[in-house]
Design a protein around this motif. Structure first.
Motif, PDB file in Angstrom:
ATOM      1  N   ILE A 145       0.890  -1.591  -0.425  1.00 54.84           N
ATOM      2  CA  ILE A 145       0.053  -0.275  -0.465  1.00 54.84           C
ATOM      3  C   ILE A 145       0.899   0.872  -0.080  1.00 54.84           C
ATOM      4  O   ILE A 145       0.608   2.112  -0.570  1.00 54.84           O
ATOM      5  N   TYR A 146       1.390   1.503   0.579  1.00 55.15           N
ATOM      6  CA  TYR A 146       2.636   2.381   0.875  1.00 55.15           C
ATOM      7  C   TYR A 146       3.731   2.264  -0.753  1.00 55.15           C
ATOM      8  O   TYR A 146       3.455   3.785  -0.913  1.00 55.15           O
ATOM      9  N   LEU A 147       3.583   1.172  -0.910  1.00 56.17           N
ATOM     10  CA  LEU A 147       4.167   1.648  -2.615  1.00 56.17           C
ATOM     11  C   LEU A 147       3.264   2.380  -3.436  1.00 56.17           C
ATOM     12  O   LEU A 147       3.499   3.365  -4.267  1.00 56.17           O
ATOM     13  N   ARG A 148       2.620   1.452  -3.444  1.00 59.68           N
ATOM     14  CA  ARG A 148       1.724   1.817  -4.878  1.00 59.68           C
ATOM     15  C   ARG A 148       0.677   3.504  -4.747  1.00 59.68           C
ATOM     16  O   ARG A 148       0.302   3.885  -5.250  1.00 59.68           O
ATOM     17  N   TYR A 149       0.500   3.844  -3.302  1.00 67.40           N
ATOM     18  CA  TYR A 149       0.008   5.081  -3.449  1.00 67.40           C
ATOM     19  C   TYR A 149       0.910   6.305  -2.664  1.00 67.40           C
ATOM     20  O   TYR A 149       0.628   7.634  -2.906  1.00 67.40           O
ATOM     21  N   LEU A 150       1.604   6.245  -2.259  1.00 63.87           N
ATOM     22  CA  LEU A 150       2.908   7.046  -2.055  1.00 63.87           C
ATOM     23  C   LEU A 150       4.294   6.739  -2.745  1.00 63.87           C
ATOM     24  O   LEU A 150       5.305   8.060  -3.138  1.00 63.87           O
ATOM     25  N   ALA A 151       4.441   5.800  -3.668  1.00 63.57           N
ATOM     26  CA  ALA A 151       5.221   6.090  -4.925  1.00 63.57           C
ATOM     27  C   ALA A 151       5.214   5.965  -6.419  1.00 63.57           C
ATOM     28  O   ALA A 151       5.488   6.158  -7.219  1.00 63.57           O
ATOM     29  N   ILE A 152       4.206   4.485  -6.817  1.00 57.94           N
ATOM     30  CA  ILE A 152       3.669   4.433  -7.927  1.00 57.94           C
ATOM     31  C   ILE A 152       2.327   5.880  -8.326  1.00 57.94           C
ATOM     32  O   ILE A 152       2.896   6.378  -9.220  1.00 57.94           O
ATOM     33  N   GLU A 153       1.491   5.830  -8.049  1.00 59.02           N
ATOM     34  CA  GLU A 153       0.379   6.870  -7.480  1.00 59.02           C
ATOM     35  C   GLU A 153       0.463   8.145  -7.516  1.00 59.02           C
ATOM     36  O   GLU A 153      -0.292   8.690  -8.165  1.00 59.02           O
ATOM     37  N   LEU A 154       1.081   8.564  -6.629  1.00 51.28           N
ATOM     38  CA  LEU A 154       1.151  10.280  -6.116  1.00 51.28           C
ATOM     39  C   LEU A 154       2.646  10.627  -7.196  1.00 51.28           C
ATOM     40  O   LEU A 154       3.520  10.040  -7.926  1.00 51.28           O
ATOM     41  N   SER A 155       1.742  12.160  -7.914  1.00 50.17           N
ATOM     42  CA  SER A 155       2.086  12.252  -9.612  1.00 50.17           C
ATOM     43  C   SER A 155       3.980  12.923  -8.846  1.00 50.17           C
ATOM     44  O   SER A 155       3.769  12.698  -9.736  1.00 50.17           O
ATOM     45  N   THR A 156       3.774  13.620  -7.541  1.00 52.93           N
ATOM     46  CA  THR A 156       5.058  14.851  -7.373  1.00 52.93           C
ATOM     47  C   THR A 156       6.117  13.304  -7.347  1.00 52.93           C
ATOM     48  O   THR A 156       7.116  13.531  -7.900  1.00 52.93           O
ATOM     49  N   THR A 157       5.591  12.126  -6.663  1.00 53.70           N
ATOM     50  CA  THR A 157       6.988  10.885  -6.875  1.00 53.70           C
ATOM     51  C   THR A 157       6.785  10.475  -8.308  1.00 53.70           C
ATOM     52  O   THR A 157       8.647  10.521  -8.505  1.00 53.70           O
ATOM     53  N   ALA A 158       6.229  10.368  -8.899  1.00 55.87           N
ATOM     54  CA  ALA A 158       6.030   9.986  -9.996  1.00 55.87           C
ATOM     55  C   ALA A 158       6.679  10.788 -10.211  1.00 55.87           C
ATOM     56  O   ALA A 158       8.141  10.697 -12.378  1.00 55.87           O
ATOM     57  N   LEU A 159       7.180  11.973 -10.988  1.00 53.95           N
ATOM     58  CA  LEU A 159       8.115  13.040 -11.473  1.00 53.95           C
ATOM     59  C   LEU A 159       8.829  13.235 -11.699  1.00 53.95           C
ATOM     60  O   LEU A 159      10.208  13.486 -12.150  1.00 53.95           O
ATOM     61  N   ALA A 160       9.169  13.292 -10.376  1.00 57.32           N
ATOM     62  CA  ALA A 160      10.894  13.288 -10.172  1.00 57.32           C
ATOM     63  C   ALA A 160      11.724  11.659  -9.972  1.00 57.32           C
ATOM     64  O   ALA A 160      12.248  12.365 -10.439  1.00 57.32           O
TER      65      ALA A 160
END
Length: 126
Positions: free
Chosen positions: A28-43
């Motif tokens: 859940i941490y990876l999905r919602y804070l690394a994969i789906e979070l747009s700011t993390t994805a863009l970075a």
């Protein structure tokens, strides 16, 4: 001679609860804070070299190729043939990641096979 079905002890159930919550929580941490979070994805797509971006890259590759679901089914079938706590733990981890990270169909079948594993007789001890 009658064989008893495979049963878990209280300590094994507690172990499976801890492992299950940790694997699903990390997924859940990876999905919602690394994969789906747009700011993390863009970075990460811009070239940020961090452990989170590397984890995101690895997990994205694994769930796109259905590795979690296939691994969960293979381990659950092995557990169905010869039940053990090690196989249940591995299948639970793979199914937990698979359910959260978009491999729901295969991981759901694996969970069903895990449940069927409790109807099997316990392995013979010599």
């Amino acid at each position: 001679m009658k064989k008893d079905p495979f049963k878990l002890t209280a300590r094994q159930v507690q172990w499976l609860l801890i492992v299950g919550f940790l694997s699903v929580g990390y997924a859940i941490y990876l999905r919602y804070l690394a994969i789906e979070l747009s700011t993390t994805a863009l970075a990460c797509d811009a070239g940020l070299q961090s452990a989170l971006c590397k984890s995101r890259l690895v997990m994205t590759y694994l769930f796109k190729n259905s590795v979690f679901g296939i691994a969960a089914i293979v381990i659950a079938v092995l557990n169905l043939l010869r039940p053990s706590i090690v196989l249940i733990t591995g299948a639970l981890i793979a199914a937990g990641f698979g359910i959260v990270l978009y491999n729901v169909a295969l991981s759901g079948i694996a969970v069903g096979l895990l449940i069927l594993g409790f109807a099997r007789p316990a392995p013979a001890t010599a």
